[in-house]
Structures are given as structure tokens and as C-alpha cells.
Design a protein around this motif. Structure first.
Motif, PDB file in Angstrom:
ATOM      1  N   ILE A   1      -6.180  62.029 103.835  1.00 27.82           N
ATOM      2  CA  ILE A   1      -4.930  62.390 104.500  1.00 27.82           C
ATOM      3  C   ILE A   1      -5.195  63.622 105.352  1.00 27.82           C
TER       4      ILE A   1
ATOM      5  N   VAL B   1       3.371  60.019 103.671  1.00 27.31           N
ATOM      6  CA  VAL B   1       2.280  59.900 104.642  1.00 27.31           C
ATOM      7  C   VAL B   1       2.414  58.586 105.407  1.00 27.31           C
TER       8      VAL B   1
ATOM      9  N   GLY C   1       0.215  56.428 108.734  1.00 30.06           N
ATOM     10  CA  GLY C   1      -0.893  56.450 109.685  1.00 30.06           C
ATOM     11  C   GLY C   1      -1.757  55.219 109.513  1.00 30.06           C
TER      12      GLY C   1
ATOM     13  N   THR D   1      -4.753  55.714 100.817  1.00 29.42           N
ATOM     14  CA  THR D   1      -4.971  56.113 102.213  1.00 29.42           C
ATOM     15  C   THR D   1      -6.444  55.971 102.583  1.00 29.42           C
TER      16      THR D   1
ATOM     17  N   THR E   1      -2.460  61.319 111.745  1.00 29.36           N
ATOM     18  CA  THR E   1      -1.727  61.228 110.481  1.00 29.36           C
ATOM     19  C   THR E   1      -0.368  61.905 110.599  1.00 29.36           C
TER      20      THR E   1
END
Length: 590
Positions: free
Chosen positions: A341, A381, A383, A337, A362
């Protein structure tokens, strides 16, 4: 910070920072701490010029922006210029210079390295020697530059001189990156065997840097200490790009960063001298800082203490509050990421035990949960900071809808704070009962003598695994293993999770960036299990064992025995290996 809204690439971030910051200090490099503090400074205008020069130097050896530039360097001003310059015209590949020659050769060959910038020969660390040994194994390599220290043989060009011959002006439009261009390869996962290189786009990294700047409360000119290496996303995209995006003054504490013991032992003196506003790092580094007496140092300039890389022990949360008067802000992220996060949000009081606040950009999904706050499941997750996959044929942790399978277990509260409860792969499975190591660790960390705690599974022929605990104590406190085990037994809510064994260590094993290295602890637990079994059959023999983890993640134990007993012990070792699902080998003592 309206300038952040227009940024789409790392190069634009540096350009915008220079346009806003101008002659203000972008980087302060701490050259020495004792006997007196000595530093050098780089303005935002000078940083942009250095990035432009470095980009042109790298580009002079490459055909197009798909070329790969690898860096084996500490976090110093030259590295900042080379990394962001390389990302602007090519693909940067910052690599941990402490890796073995074999690991380095694998990473650099897989990346397709064409240009290397490495710390030149010096009496402290052998980076240069390793690079020379690895170079013949890199078929695409075109040039190697020494940095800081020149090559005494004169066969390799010296970056510090060569870069000054390049034009410092803005880069041509044809060279400039686009948001979806690959900016960098960051290695992750194991550093042996087949390397995993995560592909970061400019959009990924800019999202992380700008999120850090937006929510940290970082005002222009605030001093932010960054002692983390740039091959780790916490040092590069989070601390570096986040500080530059906020027009802060990034303090780089010596060639050694947080690995330099003087940086830790003089941490409060540095806060006073530079009026540091933001400090923090990996929990092990922060814990070491909290052991240093503040004395008469003025630390009133501090606005935030932040930690990330692994969950922060509850005892450390209390220690930071007691020492600094500030709550500790946690952040959570992964290489996949681009570093973040959750973010440390200065506008929100951190929640005890939470790993941070989830920003609006996110999306978090708790797999298996029905959507109610507090339900535990695997964290997914999605984004703009989530990467697109690994280089080559490595399987992607993304599903078809772009959700990243994190491998972490946790839950959200109703205010958007994320809590981790453990790693899916770290679960200890005792007779079919799943035990979250965090349950044991959090209980142990309530003891005032415990600084750090790590629970792992110890192989067992009957139960499969038994929970065992390794702890590191605060320097000013003492407790014995039996007392600590009894302390945990009285408080733990899940009786099967009570550790069967507690081992007190002077220091828990950590990675190059300070994370507790659980594979080492699992190997130690496997050593102990094998020796206990063999000593029941051979009580009079002198046996020793060494455990490690193979490239495929299997636990392996090598037992050393006297020659006369080799055959008998080897047969017994084979039986132990079968019962415990380990790789066990008996060898003759030298």
C-alpha cells in the motif's frame, strides 16, 4: 526504468527484465555460509529460459489456464522459475509448507490443486511426507514433482530433471496471460478451518513489483537480499518481482532464508562479501540483525534498510540508525493488496513512526475523518494492486466502489505519509473504554532494554478486558517486569491503558514469516486469567492450563486437574467461562 511502463503481466515483467538484463545476474543462491561462502548464479536470460521450461512442464498436466499449481517450497532459484512459470500459464498457489497436514489438505483442496511441486525427501524437514499424506484427499490432483531432492522410490518425477526436457523458447501467444487474468491464490487470515485464498491478478502483482522498483532507488545490478518465503507477498511480489523489475541481483540466502540462524549471525559479513545494497525484512528479523556486532565488516554498500509486515518499534528505528547510519524505511501492505500500500521511497526521508509513503497510484481514505491530516480512523485502500476478492463464498472486504476495508486504524500527514495506530480488531475494551494496543507498545519500546512489545486484552469478569503486555528484551540489556511497568506508568498518556501485568519472554511468539502472533498471546492471557480465578477457590490443588484460539476465533482454555477434584473444578470452570465469555474445559491429569 522506462521498460516498466510497458509491463502488464508477470510474464511480460520477466521477458522485459531478460531483454534489459541479459547475461547480468538475476539470482545469486547462497548454498553455504560456513566454513566458507559458496553460491551459484542465474542470469536474466537463464531465468527466462527456466520460467519458460517450468511453464511448459506445468501446462502439460492442465487443460487451460484455470488449472491450479501448488508450491510447497523454500525461496530458491527453482521456486522462482516454477512460481512465475505457473503464473504465466495457470494459477499458482504458493503454500506455507510448515502448516499441518490438516491445514494443507484444506488449502489445497479448496484451491482445486492439480499439480504440486514440493521439496523432495530430506532429513531436515518433512514437506515431502506431508504432501504424500495429503495427496489422497485432493480429488483433482494429477501429478506431484519432487524438487531439489529426488523421490528415492522413483514413483514421483523429479522436477530438476524433467524441466530440462522442456523447450526454453518464448511461450505461445495463446498461452500468455492478460492483465486481468488470475495469476495466483495466496492464503491469508487463519490457517485453520475454512482457508481464505486471495485472488491476485497479473495487474495486482505487476503494480506492486513495479512500484517497488520505481521508488526504491534500486539501480540495475544492485544486490538485494531476499530471505522471505514466497508464500508470503513480501517475499514474492514485493522483494522478488520488485528486484527483477529493477534488474537487480536477488540474493537468496540458503534453503532456510531468514529462518537460518547463520544468515542472521553472518548478516554483516554477507553485506561486505556481496556488496549488498538493500537489506531488511520483517521487524523481528531486522531486530535480530541489529543485535549482531558489525565488527570490522565493511557495510558501506548499504543504500537502504527496509521493514514491513508489522509496525516497526521506535527502539528498532533508533537501532538501525545507530548500527548502519541509515534511517529505516517502512512499507505497509496486505495479501489483499498484493503486498504494498505504501512504498519505501528513496527520494523521501522516512518520517519517524510512519509506515511509508503513499504512491500516486494508490488512494487512501480514512473512514470517519473529515479530510484533515492527522485524523485517525479505519484505513480504506483503492488502486490497481487491490485484489478482487477471495476464492469461493468467503465475504469480500471490498465495498461497492472498490474500497478495501483494511481493519487497520491510522492517519495520513499532509505529505502523504501513512501512520498506523493499531488494528480495529486488536482494540482492548476495558469497561467500555477502547484502548489502542499501540499506545502501550510504543511507550514500552522507549525503554532501552525493550526489543519488541505486544499488548493484548486479558479476560476479566468485571472490566471485560484488562491490558497486559508481553515483551522481548535486547540481548545486551536487562530489566525486571515491575521496573518496566513503573516506567510505562510514568509515561503513558492514557491511564486506563497502563498494563495491569508485564510478562518478559525470551522470545515473543511469531508466525512463519516472523510477525508477532497476537492470538498466541491472547491465549496465554486467557490461561492466566482462568488459573487466577480457579486458584482462589482451590488454593491447594495443582492446576495447569493450556489456551488456544478456535477456528471461529474464540478463546479456549483447557484446565488439567486431579481426578478427585474434577467435578468441583469443572463446575467452577463453567462459572468462570460464563463470567469471562470464554470456552473453559476441565480434564483429568494423565
Amino acid at each position: 526504468m522506462q521498460h516498466l511502463d510497458q509491463i502488464t503481466t508477470v510474464y511480460e515483467l520477466i521477458e522485459q527484465a531478460a531483454a534489459v538484463g541479459g547475461d547480468s545476474t538475476a539470482i545469486t543462491f547462497l548454498e553455504a555460509i560456513t566454513p566458507e561462502i559458496r553460491d551459484s548464479r542465474t542470469s536474466y536470460t537463464e531465468l527466462l529460459a527456466a520460467v519458460n521450461r517450468s511453464a511448459r512442464l506445468a501446462r502439460s498436466h492442465l487443460d487451460d489456464r484455470s488449472g491450479v499449481v501448488s508450491l510447497l517450497l523454500p525461496n530458491i532459484p527453482q521456486t522462482q522459475a516454477i512460481l512465475w512459470g505457473a503464473e504465466s500459464v495457470a494459477i499458482a498457489n504458493p503454500v506455507n509448507p510448515l502448516l499441518s497436514e490438516t491445514a494443507l489438505a484444506g488449502l489445497l483442496a479448496t484451491a482445486g490443486t492439480e499439480v504440486i511441486f514440493a521439496l523432495g525427501p530430506n532429513p531436515v524437514i518433512d514437506i515431502w511426507e506431508k504432501v504424500q499424506a495429503v495427496a489422497p484427499k485432493l480429488p483433482r490432483l494429477k501429478q506431484i514433482y519432487s524438487v531439489v531432492f529426488p523421490d528415492p522410490g522413483g514413483t514421483r518425477p523429479h522436477y530438476d530433471q524433467a524441466v530440462l526436457e522442456q523447450d526454453a523458447g518464448g511461450l505461445p501467444d495463446a498461452w500468455r496471460p492478460r492483465p486481468d487474468d488470475v495469476a495466483a491464490y495466496f492464503h491469508t487470515g487463519g490457517t485453520t478451518g475454512i482457508p481464505k485464498l486471495a485472488l491476485h491478478t497479473h495487474k495486482n502483482q505487476v503494480t506492486t513489483g513495479c512500484n517497488r522498483a520505481r521508488y526504491s532507488g534500486n539501480a540495475a545490478g544492485d544486490v538485494v537480499i531476499n530471505g522471505l518465503p514466497l508464500f508470503h507477498v513480501a517475499g514474492s511480489t514485493v522483494s522478488s518481482l520488485g528486484t527483477l523489475a529493477a534488474i537487480g541481483n536477488m540474493l537468496l540466502p540458503t534453503l532456510g532464508g531468514f529462518r537460518n540462524p547463520e544468515v542472521i549471525s553472518h548478516c554483516w559479513r554477507l553485506v561486505e562479501h556481496y556488496r549488498i545494497a538493500f537489506t531488511g525484512g520483517i521487524p523481528t528479523s531486522v531486530a535480530a540483525m541489529m543485535q549482531v556486532p558489525v565488527g570490522d565488516a565493511d557495510i558501506s554498500s548499504l543504500k537502504m534498510v527496509a521493514a514491513g509486515g508489522s509496525p516497526v518499534p521506535l527502539s528498532l528505528i533508533d537501532a538501525v540508525q545507530a548500527v548502519t547510519g541509515l534511517p529505516i524505511h517502512q512499507m505497509y501492505g496486505m495479501t489483499e493488496t498484493a503486498g504494498l500500500i505504501t512504498v519505501p521511497n528513496a527520494a523521501v526521508t522516512p518520517v519517524r513512526g510512519s509506515v511509508g509513503w503513499v504512491p500516486p497510484v494508490t488512494e487512501i481514505r480514512i473512514d470517519g475523518a473529515a479530510g484533515q491530516p492527522g485524523e485517525v480512523g479505519e484505513i480504506y485502500v483503492r488502486g490497481p494492486q487491490v485484489f478482487g476478492g477471495y476464492l469461493g463464498s468467503q465475504p469480500s472486504p471490498l465495498d461497492a466502489r472498490g474500497w478495501l476495508h483494511s481493519g487497520d486504524l491510522g492517519y495520513l500527514d499532509k505529505h502523504g505519509h501513512l501512520f498506523l495506530t493499531g488494528r480495529a480488531k486488536d482494540l482492548i475494551i476495558r469497561s467500555g473504554h477502547n484502548i489502542d494496543p499501540a499506545v502501550i507498545e510504543h511507550c514500552a519500546e522507549q525503554h532501552p532494554a525493550v526489543s519488541l512489545a505486544a499488548a493484548v486484552g486479558k479476560p476479566d469478569a468485571y472490566a471485560g478486558e484488562l491490558p497486559v503486555l508481553y515483551v522481548q528484551l535486547n540481548s545486551d540489556r536487562q530489566v525486571d517486569a515491575d521496573t518496566l511497568q513503573a516506567f510505562i506508568a510514568e509515561r503513558i498518556e492514557e491511564p486506563p491503558a497502563c498494563p495491569k501485568q508485564v510478562t518478559i519472554m525470551e522470545a515473543l511468539p511469531v508466525t512463519a514469516v516472523g510477525k508477532i502472533h497476537k492470538p498466541s498471546l491472547r491465549a496465554m492471557a486467557a490461561e492466566s486469567a482462568v488459573l487466577e480465578n480457579l486458584r482462589r477457590d482451590f488454593p491447594d490443588l495443582e492446576l495447569s492450563a493450556a489456551g488456544d484460539q478456535t477456528e471461529r476465533g474464540e478463546l479456549r482454555v483447557t484446565v488439567t486437574v486431579p481426578l478427585a477434584s474434577l467435578e468441583a473444578v469443572a463446575a467452577a470452570a463453567e462459572a468462570v467461562a460464563t463470567r469471562m465469555n470464554l470456552l473453559v474445559t476441565a480434564v483429568v491429569a494423565s
